[in-house]
Design a protein around this motif. Structure first.
Motif, short mmCIF file in Angstrom:
data_model
loop_
_atom_site.label_atom_id
_atom_site.label_comp_id
_atom_site.label_asym_id
_atom_site.label_seq_id
_atom_site.Cartn_x
_atom_site.Cartn_y
_atom_site.Cartn_z
N ASN A 65 14.11 58.04 9.71
CA ASN A 65 15.58 58.43 9.57
C ASN A 65 16.36 57.42 10.11
O ASN A 65 17.27 57.73 11.08
CB ASN A 65 15.76 59.88 10.39
CG ASN A 65 16.88 60.68 9.79
OD1 ASN A 65 17.59 61.06 10.61
ND2 ASN A 65 17.24 60.83 8.62
N MET A 66 16.17 56.09 9.72
CA MET A 66 16.83 54.90 10.43
C MET A 66 17.10 53.71 9.66
O MET A 66 16.36 53.47 8.65
CB MET A 66 15.72 54.50 11.41
CG MET A 66 16.22 53.45 12.37
SD MET A 66 15.01 53.02 13.72
CE MET A 66 15.32 54.17 14.81
N ILE A 67 18.22 53.18 9.77
CA ILE A 67 18.70 51.98 9.41
C ILE A 67 18.60 50.82 10.43
O ILE A 67 19.06 51.01 11.41
CB ILE A 67 20.02 51.91 8.69
CG1 ILE A 67 19.94 52.71 7.56
CG2 ILE A 67 20.51 50.73 8.21
CD1 ILE A 67 21.47 52.98 6.85
N VAL A 68 17.56 49.93 10.21
CA VAL A 68 17.70 48.93 11.05
C VAL A 68 18.34 47.60 10.47
O VAL A 68 18.05 47.27 9.61
CB VAL A 68 16.25 48.31 11.23
CG1 VAL A 68 16.24 47.24 12.27
CG2 VAL A 68 15.19 49.27 12.14
N ARG A 69 19.53 47.37 11.08
CA ARG A 69 20.48 46.31 10.55
C ARG A 69 19.89 45.01 10.43
O ARG A 69 18.92 44.66 11.24
CB ARG A 69 21.76 46.44 11.52
CG ARG A 69 22.39 47.76 11.38
CD ARG A 69 23.77 47.68 12.37
NE ARG A 69 24.53 48.69 11.83
CZ ARG A 69 25.22 49.44 12.82
NH1 ARG A 69 25.03 49.46 14.17
NH2 ARG A 69 26.03 50.49 12.46
N ASP A 70 20.44 44.19 9.60
CA ASP A 70 19.94 42.83 9.41
C ASP A 70 19.66 41.87 10.31
O ASP A 70 18.89 41.10 10.41
CB ASP A 70 20.63 42.34 7.97
CG ASP A 70 20.37 43.16 6.76
OD1 ASP A 70 19.09 43.62 6.26
OD2 ASP A 70 21.49 43.28 6.15
N GLY A 71 20.87 42.19 11.10
CA GLY A 71 20.60 41.14 12.54
C GLY A 71 19.22 41.34 13.45
O GLY A 71 19.45 40.69 14.52
N GLY A 72 18.99 42.51 13.46
CA GLY A 72 17.67 42.89 14.02
C GLY A 72 17.99 43.68 15.31
O GLY A 72 19.35 44.05 15.74
N VAL A 73 17.23 43.98 16.07
CA VAL A 73 17.30 44.87 17.46
C VAL A 73 17.36 44.00 18.76
O VAL A 73 15.94 43.66 18.92
CB VAL A 73 16.70 46.05 17.40
CG1 VAL A 73 16.75 47.07 18.68
CG2 VAL A 73 16.67 46.87 16.30
N GLN A 292 19.99 57.50 11.74
CA GLN A 292 20.54 56.60 13.01
C GLN A 292 20.51 55.05 12.31
O GLN A 292 19.77 54.57 11.88
CB GLN A 292 19.25 56.37 13.83
CG GLN A 292 19.70 55.88 15.28
CD GLN A 292 18.50 56.15 16.27
OE1 GLN A 292 17.62 56.76 15.82
NE2 GLN A 292 18.62 55.57 17.51
N ARG A 293 21.61 54.34 12.91
CA ARG A 293 21.83 53.06 12.46
C ARG A 293 21.67 52.20 13.78
O ARG A 293 22.47 52.77 14.83
CB ARG A 293 23.30 52.99 11.79
CG ARG A 293 23.18 53.78 10.53
CD ARG A 293 24.58 53.76 9.92
NE ARG A 293 25.39 54.68 10.94
CZ ARG A 293 26.53 54.79 11.19
NH1 ARG A 293 27.35 53.91 10.65
NH2 ARG A 293 27.13 55.73 12.17
N VAL A 294 20.74 51.22 13.78
CA VAL A 294 20.48 50.43 15.08
C VAL A 294 20.63 49.04 14.79
O VAL A 294 20.38 48.51 13.75
CB VAL A 294 19.09 51.03 15.67
CG1 VAL A 294 19.26 52.39 16.00
CG2 VAL A 294 18.22 50.41 14.61
N GLY A 295 21.00 48.36 15.75
CA GLY A 295 20.76 46.85 15.88
C GLY A 295 22.10 46.10 15.44
O GLY A 295 23.31 46.73 15.69
N VAL A 296 22.03 44.85 15.05
CA VAL A 296 23.05 44.16 14.90
C VAL A 296 23.41 43.89 13.54
O VAL A 296 22.36 43.50 12.64
CB VAL A 296 23.04 42.79 15.78
CG1 VAL A 296 24.29 41.57 15.60
CG2 VAL A 296 22.84 43.00 17.25
N LYS A 297 24.63 43.98 13.11
CA LYS A 297 24.97 43.35 11.63
C LYS A 297 25.09 41.91 11.63
O LYS A 297 25.47 41.22 12.45
CB LYS A 297 26.47 44.02 11.32
CG LYS A 297 26.45 45.41 11.31
CD LYS A 297 27.87 45.85 10.51
CE LYS A 297 27.90 47.38 10.65
NZ LYS A 297 29.15 47.84 9.91
N SER A 298 24.55 41.41 10.62
CA SER A 298 24.24 39.78 10.57
C SER A 298 25.55 39.33 9.69
O SER A 298 26.20 39.97 9.34
CB SER A 298 23.08 39.48 9.55
OG SER A 298 22.99 40.13 8.49
#
Length: 298
Positions: A65-73, A292-298
């Motif tokens: 239930n998660m999106i890991v953004r392309d810029g990573g965590v 849940q959306r986590v991490g950094v947008k690239s």
């Protein structure tokens, strides 16, 4: 960001720049700055105690239930392994490791004649995630069955929190930031294994018929607003099959987003935001993300 700790004392596995896409259901997204898989509870506690306080920590279960953004965590992602995946029954009380799957919990309950937790069979995740997000489906949710849970705080301290302590609301808890659920106790009720299996079969058949289970997806995308069904609002806004790059709104169940092959995390998130915009324009309802959306947008 560097980790200021003595890595020679770590008994688990600490991996720098670890790809997270293989570990999440969408199969998209960036890397964890560090991925830590503790050997046991003491290893997890020691690690967190020695970790610089400013380093962020995030727990990862099955990544359903998660999106890991392309810029990573940034910081440390903690993933609980087999040492945290045991389930035992004592009467109608189930003691479950934070890394145990809903399938294991419900199957153990069935074998022990414990009813009331069949709905966990339908939630693709681990106990830690269920407890954090008040996971639920098919008329049940964790708030109904949780007695208490053992949590390792960001400081490394082990505490026990009751359901009341977690302040549950719909798909939300007040679990402290950076805390890791290492075990939980659920209370069911006495039941017949055959009847429990029949209910699990009914739930599985309903899921198979209505949800795109064989696709790269993240489960239910948006929370059901009061008085509404999210899928219906999405459908009425004309979003069934809507696509941005490799990301698509499922035609089978419109509250599911799909990675049709090569979608980036940004395309999946952008598609979700476009759906929210269209639903707002059509019905005036603000859809809230359940994923849940986590991490950094690239």
């Amino acid at each position: 960001m560097t980790l200021v700790l003595d890595q020679t004392t770590i008994r688990g596995k600490l991996t720098p720049n670890a790809p997270l896409a293989p570990l999440v259901w969408f199969k998209a997204g960036g890397h964890a700055q560090w991925l830590f898989e503790p050997k046991d509870m003491a290893d997890l506690q020691d690690f967190l105690r020695s970790l610089a306080p400013e380093v962020p920590v995030m727990a990862l279960g099955l990544g359903s239930n998660m999106i890991v953004r392309d810029g990573g965590v940034p910081g440390v992602v903690i993933r609980l392994g087999k040492a945290f995946a045991k389930v035992t029954a004592d009467g109608v009380t189930l003691t479950c490791g934070g890394g145990a799957s809903g399938i294991l919990v419900s199957s153990t309950a069935r074998d022990a004649g414990v009813a009331g937790v069949e709905f966990l069979r339908s939630i693709p995740g681990t106990v830690g995630g269920f407890v954090r997000m008040n996971g639920g489906a098919y008329g049940g949710e964790v708030a109904d069955i949780l007695i208490d849970c053992d949590v390792v705080l960001r400081s490394g301290e082990l505490v026990t929190l009751t359901a009341a302590d977690l302040g549950y609301t719909y798909r939300h808890s007040e679990l402290p930031e950076g805390a890791v659920v290492v075990s939980a106790r659920f209370k069911g009720r006495a039941g017949e294994p055959a009847a429990i299996q029949a209910e699990m079969d009914r739930i599985s058949a309903a899921r198979e018929a209505s949800q795109p289970l064989r696709s790269k997806t993240g489960g239910s995308t948006f929370k059901n607003p009061d008085g509404h069904k999210a899928w219906q609002l999405v459908d009425e806004a004309g979003c069934r099959g809507l696509q941005i790059g490799g990301a698509q709104v499922s035609e089978k169940h419109t509250n599911f987003l799909l990675n049709t092959g090569d979608a980036t995390a940004a395309q999946i998130e952008d598609l979700g935001e476009e759906v929210r915009r269209r639903v707002k324009d059509r019905s005036g309802v603000d859809l809230e993300w359940e994923i849940q959306r986590v991490g950094v947008k690239s």
